[in-house]
Design an enzyme around this catalytic site. Structure first.
Site, PDB file in Angstrom:
ATOM      1  N   HIS A  75       5.675  -7.319  -3.547  1.00  0.00           N
ATOM      2  CA  HIS A  75       4.854  -6.662  -2.505  1.00  0.00           C
ATOM      3  C   HIS A  75       4.196  -7.724  -1.631  1.00  0.00           C
ATOM      4  CE1 HIS A  75       2.155  -2.973  -1.603  1.00  0.00           C
ATOM      5  NE2 HIS A  75       1.920  -3.885  -0.674  1.00  0.00           N
ATOM      6  N   HIS A  94       3.758  -8.394   2.744  1.00  0.00           N
ATOM      7  CA  HIS A  94       4.065  -7.898   4.099  1.00  0.00           C
ATOM      8  C   HIS A  94       4.407  -9.059   5.028  1.00  0.00           C
ATOM      9  CE1 HIS A  94       2.549  -3.645   3.679  1.00  0.00           C
ATOM     10  NE2 HIS A  94       1.994  -4.203   2.631  1.00  0.00           N
ATOM     11  N   ASP A 113       4.270  -9.076   8.256  1.00  0.00           N
ATOM     12  CA  ASP A 113       3.239  -9.206   9.297  1.00  0.00           C
ATOM     13  C   ASP A 113       1.862  -9.497   8.698  1.00  0.00           C
ATOM     14  OD1 ASP A 113       3.479  -6.602   8.260  1.00  0.00           O
ATOM     15  OD2 ASP A 113       2.624  -5.660  10.034  1.00  0.00           O
ATOM     16  N   GLY A 141       0.149   1.966   5.551  1.00  0.00           N
ATOM     17  CA  GLY A 141      -0.824   2.376   6.564  1.00  0.00           C
ATOM     18  C   GLY A 141      -1.947   3.162   5.907  1.00  0.00           C
ATOM     19  N   HIS A 179       3.072   3.037  -1.079  1.00  0.00           N
ATOM     20  CA  HIS A 179       1.679   2.614  -1.196  1.00  0.00           C
ATOM     21  C   HIS A 179       0.880   3.844  -1.645  1.00  0.00           C
ATOM     22  CE1 HIS A 179       2.601  -0.919   1.318  1.00  0.00           C
ATOM     23  NE2 HIS A 179       1.401  -1.381   1.037  1.00  0.00           N
ATOM     24  N   GLU A 199      -4.487   3.344  -3.530  1.00  0.00           N
ATOM     25  CA  GLU A 199      -5.219   2.180  -2.999  1.00  0.00           C
ATOM     26  C   GLU A 199      -6.429   2.702  -2.212  1.00  0.00           C
ATOM     27  OE1 GLU A 199      -3.372   0.244   0.316  1.00  0.00           O
ATOM     28  OE2 GLU A 199      -4.369  -1.670  -0.049  1.00  0.00           O
ATOM     29  N   ASP A 219       0.356  -9.028  -1.348  1.00  0.00           N
ATOM     30  CA  ASP A 219       0.112  -8.074  -0.258  1.00  0.00           C
ATOM     31  C   ASP A 219       0.136  -8.810   1.083  1.00  0.00           C
ATOM     32  OD1 ASP A 219      -0.095  -5.484   0.587  1.00  0.00           O
ATOM     33  OD2 ASP A 219      -2.255  -5.334   0.363  1.00  0.00           O
TER      34      ASP A 219
HETATM   35  O1  LIG Z   1      -2.460  -2.846   1.553  1.00  0.00           O
HETATM   36  C1  LIG Z   1      -1.977  -2.172   2.466  1.00  0.00           C
HETATM   37  N1  LIG Z   1      -2.075  -0.819   2.432  1.00  0.00           N
HETATM   38  C2  LIG Z   1      -1.541  -0.034   3.390  1.00  0.00           C
HETATM   39  N2  LIG Z   1      -0.897  -0.527   4.449  1.00  0.00           N
HETATM   40  C3  LIG Z   1      -0.796  -1.865   4.540  1.00  0.00           C
HETATM   41  C4  LIG Z   1      -1.308  -2.723   3.587  1.00  0.00           C
HETATM   42  N3  LIG Z   1      -1.050  -3.999   3.968  1.00  0.00           N
HETATM   43  C5  LIG Z   1      -0.386  -3.913   5.119  1.00  0.00           C
HETATM   44  N4  LIG Z   1      -0.232  -2.634   5.472  1.00  0.00           N
HETATM   45  C6  LIG Z   1       0.391  -2.100   6.683  1.00  0.00           C
HETATM   46  C7  LIG Z   1       0.015  -2.887   7.927  1.00  0.00           C
HETATM   47  C8  LIG Z   1       1.313  -3.461   8.399  1.00  0.00           C
HETATM   48  O2  LIG Z   1       1.401  -3.516   9.801  1.00  0.00           O
HETATM   49  C9  LIG Z   1       2.339  -2.517   7.809  1.00  0.00           C
HETATM   50  C10 LIG Z   1       3.743  -3.043   7.697  1.00  0.00           C
HETATM   51  O3  LIG Z   1       3.830  -4.266   7.044  1.00  0.00           O
HETATM   52  O4  LIG Z   1       1.795  -2.202   6.546  1.00  0.00           O
HETATM   53 ZN   LIG Z   2       0.776  -3.471   1.001  1.00  0.00          ZN
END
Ligand SMILES: O=c1[nH]cnc2c1ncn2[C@H]1C[C@H](O)[C@@H](CO)O1
Ligand SMILES: [Zn+2]
EC number: 3.5.4.4
Length: 377
Positions: free
Chosen positions: A19, A21, A23, A181, A208, A211, A312
């Site tokens: 996990h 991301h 970005d 998101g 997700h 959380e 993350d």
């Molecule tokens: O921890 C998270 N929870 C929910 N959404 C998340 C988290 N970290 C990043 N994101 C979202 C923001 C990014 O733009 C998107 C794609 O990677 O996923």
């Molecule tokens: Zn995430």
């Protein structure tokens, strides 16, 4: 073997990461350079060190929605083919340099269309970068295997389309699908159509859940949508009574070592070996956990849930996978056996064919940990 693993040793250990991301992992200097190259003027500062500090400060609010706002800046500089290739290349290189031997990196293709790229062009650019980064890492003596997970944004309505792309690209580097998101107000069942399609296609996905919202989100993700894994899943502790804390004399059925009582959902998650993609520092930053010391990972590891440790967002949380493990070592006094267990768990849960998972476990992870553990003074 009793020696506490140091951060330097943990960096040398072969690790698996499920996990992370794309970005959420840019190098601060790269953000500044890409902003210059693409004409993005919205950055809070052009100094890479100040920018790194800004991301960390802005991410520590304790609220998921505020945390997510910081992605506006990273996504803004990832709108061209060249920038996506570069970010993905550096991502693979950085993970490999941290000793990660297997990674699944996720991103939302629908967020990268503002410069005129199509969804296919976005995916192909990221694949090109991940491949290039892995090749560079191999030349530097730190081989890594990296797959991508395609994320759909849960507040948007493109999940079915993104799921179809995950299937179309599954033989060329896309390992699975995810939704991310804001969680509260956007239950996973909004995207049921995408998940049902993926199941019919024998494809893998994580969600997700647990959380920014609690047990109903986890329950929907598993029992309505059929998720293979849970992104975070920390709130599963809301369905566990920790009897060690309340010092009750008899835990009764549904326990391990008589120290906890599991509700039906928590029991299901443990019995079915549902992988939990836990991200300790991020969970503290978004308010999903009160602190590393009080992070549910301590209890869940003790109860032998299938826990994995993840980053993350390395940029927002100013972390690496090795640093996540080092924090856990410090707080929970974990040793090499525990660290190996987390990484074998992650590798067992990878969206990769079984024979390939076994080969990474037996060919890389176990021998690497054995060498480090026995070399420890
Ligand atoms: O921890 C998270 N929870 C929910 N959404 C998340 C988290 N970290 C990043 N994101 C979202 C923001 C990014 O733009 C998107 C794609 O990677 O996923
Ligand atoms: Zn995430």
């Amino acid at each position: 073997m009793s020696q506490r693993p140091s951060l330097a040793d943990i960096r040398r250990a072969p690790k698996a990461l499920l996990h992370d991301h794309l970005d959420g992992g840019l190098r601060p200097r790269t953000i500044v350079e890409l902003a210059d190259a693409t004409g993005y003027t919205g950055l809070p500062t052009r100094d890479p060190d100040e920018l790194a500090a800004w991301f960390l400060a802005a991410s520590q609010s304790g609220a998921l929605n505020r945390y997510l706002e910081t992605f506006g800046h990273t996504v803004a500089v990832m709108q061209t083919r060249a920038s996506l290739v570069r970010v993905a290349t550096e991502c693979a290189e950085d993970l490999a340099a941290d000793g990660v031997v297997y990674a699944e990196v996720r991103y939302a293709p629908e967020l990268h269309l503002e410069g005129g790229l199509s969804l296919d062009e976005v995916i192909e650019a990221v694949q090109e970068g991940l491949t290039e980064g892995a090749q560079r890492a191999a030349r530097q003596g730190t081989p890594i295997r990296v797959g991508a997970l395609l994320t759909a944004m849960r507040h948007a309505a493109r999940s079915r389309e993104i799921a179809e792309l995950a299937v179309r690209y599954r033989d060329v580097g896309v390992a699975g699908f995810d939704i991310a998101g804001a969680e509260a107000g956007y239950p996973p069942t909004r995207h049921l159509d995408a998940f049902e399609y993926l199941r019919r296609e024998n494809a893998h996905f994580t969600i997700h859940a647990g959380e920014g919202f609690g047990l109903p989100s986890i329950w929907e993700a598993l029992q309505w949508c059929g998720a293979d894994r849970l992104g975070h899943g920390v709130r599963i502790v809301d369905d566990i009574e920790d009897l060690a804390e309340s010092a009750a004399p008899d835990a009764g059925p549904g326990t391990l070592s008589g120290t906890a009582k599991l509700g039906r959902l928590a029991g299901y998650v443990r019995d079915k070996r549902i992988p939990l993609e836990m991200c300790p520092t991020s969970n503290v930053h978004t308010g999903a956990a009160p602190s590393i010391e009080r992070h549910p990972i301590g209890l869940l590891r003790r109860l032998r849930f299938r826990v994995t440790v993840n980053t993350d967002n390395r940029l927002q949380s100013a972390t690496t996978l090795s640093e996540e493990f080092a924090k856990l070592v410090e707080v929970f006094d974990y040793g090499w056996d525990d660290l190996e267990w987390f990484n074998v768990n992650a590798m067992k849960s990878a969206f990769l064919p079984f024979d390939q998972r076994l080969s990474i476990i037996n060919g890389h992870i176990k021998p690497g940990f054995a060498r480090l553990a026995w070399a420890a003074p």
